[in-house]
Design an enzyme around this catalytic site. Structure first.
Site, PDB file in Angstrom:
ATOM      1  N   HIS A 195      -2.392 -11.406   3.177  1.00 49.51           N
ATOM      2  CA  HIS A 195      -1.788 -10.477   2.218  1.00 49.51           C
ATOM      3  C   HIS A 195      -1.529  -9.143   2.930  1.00 49.51           C
ATOM      4  O   HIS A 195      -2.450  -8.575   3.538  1.00 49.51           O
ATOM      5  CB  HIS A 195      -2.699 -10.279   1.000  1.00 49.51           C
ATOM      6  CG  HIS A 195      -1.994  -9.553  -0.080  1.00 49.51           C
ATOM      7  ND1 HIS A 195      -1.190 -10.191  -1.004  1.00 49.51           N
ATOM      8  CD2 HIS A 195      -1.902  -8.241  -0.348  1.00 49.51           C
ATOM      9  CE1 HIS A 195      -0.656  -9.290  -1.798  1.00 49.51           C
ATOM     10  NE2 HIS A 195      -1.070  -8.103  -1.429  1.00 49.51           N
ATOM     11  N   ALA A 196      -0.302  -8.659   2.865  1.00 52.85           N
ATOM     12  CA  ALA A 196       0.085  -7.460   3.635  1.00 52.85           C
ATOM     13  C   ALA A 196      -0.801  -6.270   3.282  1.00 52.85           C
ATOM     14  O   ALA A 196      -1.161  -6.076   2.121  1.00 52.85           O
ATOM     15  CB  ALA A 196       1.545  -7.126   3.348  1.00 52.85           C
ATOM     16  N   GLU A 208       4.807  -1.177   3.374  1.00 57.72           N
ATOM     17  CA  GLU A 208       3.557  -0.976   4.143  1.00 57.72           C
ATOM     18  C   GLU A 208       3.673   0.260   5.031  1.00 57.72           C
ATOM     19  O   GLU A 208       2.724   1.043   5.144  1.00 57.72           O
ATOM     20  CB  GLU A 208       3.266  -2.209   5.008  1.00 57.72           C
ATOM     21  CG  GLU A 208       2.926  -3.453   4.214  1.00 57.72           C
ATOM     22  CD  GLU A 208       1.832  -3.222   3.183  1.00 57.72           C
ATOM     23  OE1 GLU A 208       1.914  -3.808   2.094  1.00 57.72           O
ATOM     24  OE2 GLU A 208       0.893  -2.450   3.454  1.00 57.72           O
ATOM     25  N   HIS A 217       2.742   3.415   3.360  1.00 60.83           N
ATOM     26  CA  HIS A 217       1.307   3.749   3.378  1.00 60.83           C
ATOM     27  C   HIS A 217       0.954   4.483   4.670  1.00 60.83           C
ATOM     28  O   HIS A 217       0.268   5.520   4.638  1.00 60.83           O
ATOM     29  CB  HIS A 217       0.465   2.469   3.296  1.00 60.83           C
ATOM     30  CG  HIS A 217       0.484   1.786   1.971  1.00 60.83           C
ATOM     31  ND1 HIS A 217       0.042   2.393   0.803  1.00 60.83           N
ATOM     32  CD2 HIS A 217       0.872   0.536   1.612  1.00 60.83           C
ATOM     33  CE1 HIS A 217       0.171   1.532  -0.201  1.00 60.83           C
ATOM     34  NE2 HIS A 217       0.666   0.407   0.256  1.00 60.83           N
ATOM     35  N   HIS A 231      -5.210  -9.711  -5.735  1.00 54.98           N
ATOM     36  CA  HIS A 231      -5.882  -8.478  -6.138  1.00 54.98           C
ATOM     37  C   HIS A 231      -7.082  -8.747  -7.030  1.00 54.98           C
ATOM     38  O   HIS A 231      -8.017  -7.941  -7.082  1.00 54.98           O
ATOM     39  CB  HIS A 231      -4.882  -7.559  -6.827  1.00 54.98           C
ATOM     40  CG  HIS A 231      -3.763  -7.162  -5.931  1.00 54.98           C
ATOM     41  ND1 HIS A 231      -2.823  -8.077  -5.472  1.00 54.98           N
ATOM     42  CD2 HIS A 231      -3.411  -5.996  -5.367  1.00 54.98           C
ATOM     43  CE1 HIS A 231      -1.970  -7.466  -4.691  1.00 54.98           C
ATOM     44  NE2 HIS A 231      -2.307  -6.208  -4.594  1.00 54.98           N
ATOM     45  N   TYR A 243       0.386  -0.205  -9.165  1.00 51.90           N
ATOM     46  CA  TYR A 243       1.748  -0.717  -8.950  1.00 51.90           C
ATOM     47  C   TYR A 243       2.625  -0.432 -10.166  1.00 51.90           C
ATOM     48  O   TYR A 243       3.808  -0.147 -10.028  1.00 51.90           O
ATOM     49  CB  TYR A 243       1.716  -2.217  -8.643  1.00 51.90           C
ATOM     50  CG  TYR A 243       0.917  -2.534  -7.404  1.00 51.90           C
ATOM     51  CD1 TYR A 243      -0.360  -3.094  -7.487  1.00 51.90           C
ATOM     52  CD2 TYR A 243       1.407  -2.235  -6.142  1.00 51.90           C
ATOM     53  CE1 TYR A 243      -1.107  -3.356  -6.346  1.00 51.90           C
ATOM     54  CE2 TYR A 243       0.667  -2.490  -4.997  1.00 51.90           C
ATOM     55  CZ  TYR A 243      -0.593  -3.051  -5.104  1.00 51.90           C
ATOM     56  OH  TYR A 243      -1.333  -3.301  -3.977  1.00 51.90           O
TER      57      TYR A 243
HETATM   58  C1  LIG Z   1       2.333  -5.371  -0.481  1.00 51.06           C
HETATM   59  C2  LIG Z   1       1.230  -5.144  -1.078  1.00 51.06           C
HETATM   60  C3  LIG Z   1       0.072  -4.547  -0.347  1.00 51.06           C
HETATM   61 SE1  LIG Z   1      -0.432  -2.848  -1.063  1.00 51.06          SE
HETATM   62  C4  LIG Z   1       1.013  -5.551  -2.507  1.00 51.06           C
HETATM   63  O1  LIG Z   1      -0.079  -6.029  -2.810  1.00 51.06           O
HETATM   64  N1  LIG Z   1       1.955  -5.393  -3.461  1.00 51.06           N
HETATM   65  C5  LIG Z   1       3.260  -4.729  -3.272  1.00 51.06           C
HETATM   66  C6  LIG Z   1       3.990  -4.909  -4.570  1.00 51.06           C
HETATM   67  C7  LIG Z   1       3.045  -5.470  -5.580  1.00 51.06           C
HETATM   68  C8  LIG Z   1       1.781  -5.909  -4.817  1.00 51.06           C
HETATM   69  C9  LIG Z   1       1.675  -7.426  -4.798  1.00 51.06           C
HETATM   70  O2  LIG Z   1       2.050  -8.024  -3.804  1.00 51.06           O
HETATM   71  O3  LIG Z   1       1.232  -7.973  -5.833  1.00 51.06           O
HETATM   72 ZN   LIG Z   2       0.958  -1.147  -1.040  1.00 48.59          ZN
END
Ligand SMILES: C=C(C[SeH])C(=O)N1CCC[C@H]1C(=O)O
Ligand SMILES: [Zn+2]
Length: 597
Positions: free
Chosen positions: A319-320, A350, A353, A480, A490
């Site tokens: 996960h990024a 990313e 951040h 998450h 978000y």
């Molecule tokens: C790219 C990330 C790392 Se902060 C992320 O979790 N995002 C970015 C958009 C929404 C959320 C997801 O993937 O659920």
């Molecule tokens: Zn992010």
């Protein structure tokens, strides 16, 4: 006297700052080593270092709370002491602290290492979420194959439910030791606003009509493509929306586009054709930030980041994520990047951040965070709103000409963006609505899953492809939830990023509310250093002032406000209303037979 105590407090804080960034650096290195190479040794090491740090932090906390910091006259001194006075999870007794750390690490590694078997080849059980399962969800148009990966992924990730129950228990215990009533209150504390949840609810009320129009149109188009599996007036089946969690719907654009005859080129194919690599995608992203007079990536970023999934067979969290190592030199991204347009946009997210880390790196440690966590998620997305325009993609040579039919293409581009930004709102909202109720005990383990689907029905208007029960635990299918990462950030980001975009575009002269030739959705702030400087000034503040003051620094207003997003999507909103009326499409959804028992 108070002056004397404040002088002592300053001396104490100076030392605490030094100790804190050093501890944070050590803890972040251990966490990085585990997340980038999941082994028992790295897990033990990560927990050992984390427990050691918690012990030291607690010692310093005992000293800190002897000061009468609430009476300090110096705002800045008072603010930093207040931030350090919240101990967080370190308030737990050592054994429970370690238990909670291990629970979250175990849930995260179960998610990161989960694999499923292929639909077409039952003996191939090597499919990971990234890239294999994601690729199927974005490109397969076979409802049975989509249902297979949707169900199989949840069979694998639901196993963490017992761990999640303990995670809730210990998280609440830690929150209470910080004088919060539950983890919900602890999660909401940093917004420094007792009416914050009401403000969020109000934003959703303002945005829901636009979502209903998009939902109705997409259901109508999916029904044309997939037939009866999509009901005319019910929720949309979650597995058909091009994403494992139905959180963004961009991958159904190519067969639901408003004007298919003027469909532009597939940007992912163009990236591949122009021999983009993950590194080149990040270099291009960096060029955008630098063009605004923002900061370039430091040497250690290129040396230490992981920008592609390692091929050495190791397990890692794909996960990024973006990492600050608190030594003002080491900043990294870890992303299993594919050469796709979605990952090109995520690279900007990313790098946003990292840019925030760089902009506030000279602040005291207590302020090296976003004005609130939604700001941190918004930075990169603000840049991506400019980058994703055909006007910008022509400037960087991804496409060789802007599309011909302006009006129809404008609607197509707005629709593509709306499938990501508008569709996302109810998902982001419900993610913590459910968790707040779980932490507050209003949703018990016996009803976790069906209450989750209640929210997914009532707020998002989607349904599972197959019946669900309390033997399932679908929330754990989302990173998450298993990684203890709050999600309201978000929802906040997707609202305020359009306020930031509007402000930056006005500064850049790219948007003028009174000039129809300069609509907000055509704005590209590329190379505009005035806009960049204004954004940089807000970012440099970190969390040194309440977030409303940071918001005001760039936008001139102090409140979150749906008007930015609604202004951006106004042409699409009108088009959807007209199109839905023309097709006599039912707006909203009847809650059809409960699929969760
Ligand atoms: C790219 C990330 C790392 Se902060 C992320 O979790 N995002 C970015 C958009 C929404 C959320 C997801 O993937 O659920
Ligand atoms: Zn992010």
């Amino acid at each position: 006297a108070i002056e004397e105590e404040e002088a002592r407090a300053r001396a104490f804080l100076k030392i605490l700052n030094e100790k804190t960034w050093t501890r944070n650096n050590k803890g972040t290195i251990a966490a990085w080593n585990y997340a980038s190479n999941i082994t028992d040794y790295n897990l033990k090491e990560q927990i050992r270092v984390s427990a050691e740090i918690a012990k030291e932090v607690k010692e310093d906390w005992k000293e800190l709370t002897k000061f009468n910091y609430n009476t300090f006259i110096d705002y800045d001194l008072r603010r930093q002491f207040k931030k350090y006075s919240i101990l967080g999870k370190a308030a737990l007794p050592d054994d429970k602290y370690v238990k909670l750390e291990k629970i979250v690490s175990d849930m995260e590694s179960a998610y990161a290492t989960a694999k499923i078997c292929s639909y077409h080849n039952k003996t191939d059980c090597s499919l990971s979420l990234e890239p294999e399962i994601t690729k199927i969800l974005t490109s397969s148009r076979d409802p049975e194959e989509l249902k297979h990966v949707w169900v199989e992924w949840r069979k694998k990730t639901k196993t963490v439910k017992p761990l999640f129950i303990d995670y809730v228990k210990y998280s609440n215990e830690a929150a209470r030791l910080n004088n919060f009533t539950s983890n919900t209150e602890y999660w909401l504390y940093d917004y420094e606003s007792p009416t914050f949840v009401d403000e969020i609810e109000k934003l959703w009320r303002q945005l829901k009509p636009l979502y209903l129009q998009l939902h109705a149109y997409v259901r109508h188009k999916l029904r044309q493509r997939y037939g009866e599996v999509v009901s005319e007036k019910g929720p949309i089946p979650a597995h058909l929306l091009g994403n494992m969690w139905a959180q963004t719907w961009g991958h159904v654009a190519d067969f639901t586009l408003p004007y298919p005859k003027v469909k532009g080129p597939n940007y992912s194919n163009l990236l591949a054709k122009q021999e983009y690599t993950p590194i080149k995608m990040f270099q291009e992203a960096e060029r955008f930030f630098v063009s605004l007079n923002l900061t370039e990536m430091p040497p250690l970023f290129w040396k230490n980041s992981i920008l592609e999934k390692p091929k050495d067979g190791r397990d890692l969290v794909c996960h990024a994520s973006a990492w600050d190592f608190y030594d003002q030199k080491d900043f990294r991204i870890k992303q299993c990047t594919d050469v796709t347009f979605e990952d090109f946009i995520t690279a900007h997210h990313e790098m946003g951040h990292i840019q925030y880390y760089l902009q506030y790196k000279s602040q005291p440690v207590a302020y090296r965070e976003g004005a609130n966590d939604g700001f941190h998620e918004a930075v990169g997305d603000v840049m991506a709103l400019s980058v994703a325009t055909s006007k910008h993609l022509k400037k960087i040579g991804l496409i060789d000409s802007e599309p011909a039919n302006k009006d129809q293409n404008d609607i197509n581009e707005l629709y593509q963006m709306g499938l990501d930004k508008i569709a996302f709102l109810p998902f982001a909202y419900l993610m913590d609505l459910w968790r707040w109720q779980v932490f507050d005990g209003k949703i018990t383990p016996e009803e976790y899953n069906c209450k989750w689907w209640d929210y997914r029905y009532n707020i998002q208007g989607i349904e599972p492809p197959v019946d669900r029960s309390e033997l399932d635990f679908d929330p754990a299918s989302k990173y998450h939830i298993v990684a203890d990462v709050p999600y309201l950030r978000y929802f906040i980001s997707y609202v305020i990023q359009f306020q930031f975009h509007r402000a930056a575009c006005e500064i850049a002269g790219e948007y003028d509310p009174n000039d129809l030739t300069k609509p907000l959705h055509k704005c590209d702030i590329y190379q505009n250093t005035k806009a960049g400087n204004a954004i940089g000034k807000m970012l440099q503040m970190g969390s040194s002032r309440p977030w409303r003051e940071a918001m005001e620094a760039l936008t001139g207003q102090q409140n979150m406000d749906a008007s930015g997003l609604l202004e951006y999507f106004r042409p699409l909103y009108k088009w959807l209303e007209t199109e839905n009326q023309k097709n006599n499409v039912y707006i909203g959804w009847k809650i059809c037979e409960k699929k969760c028992t």
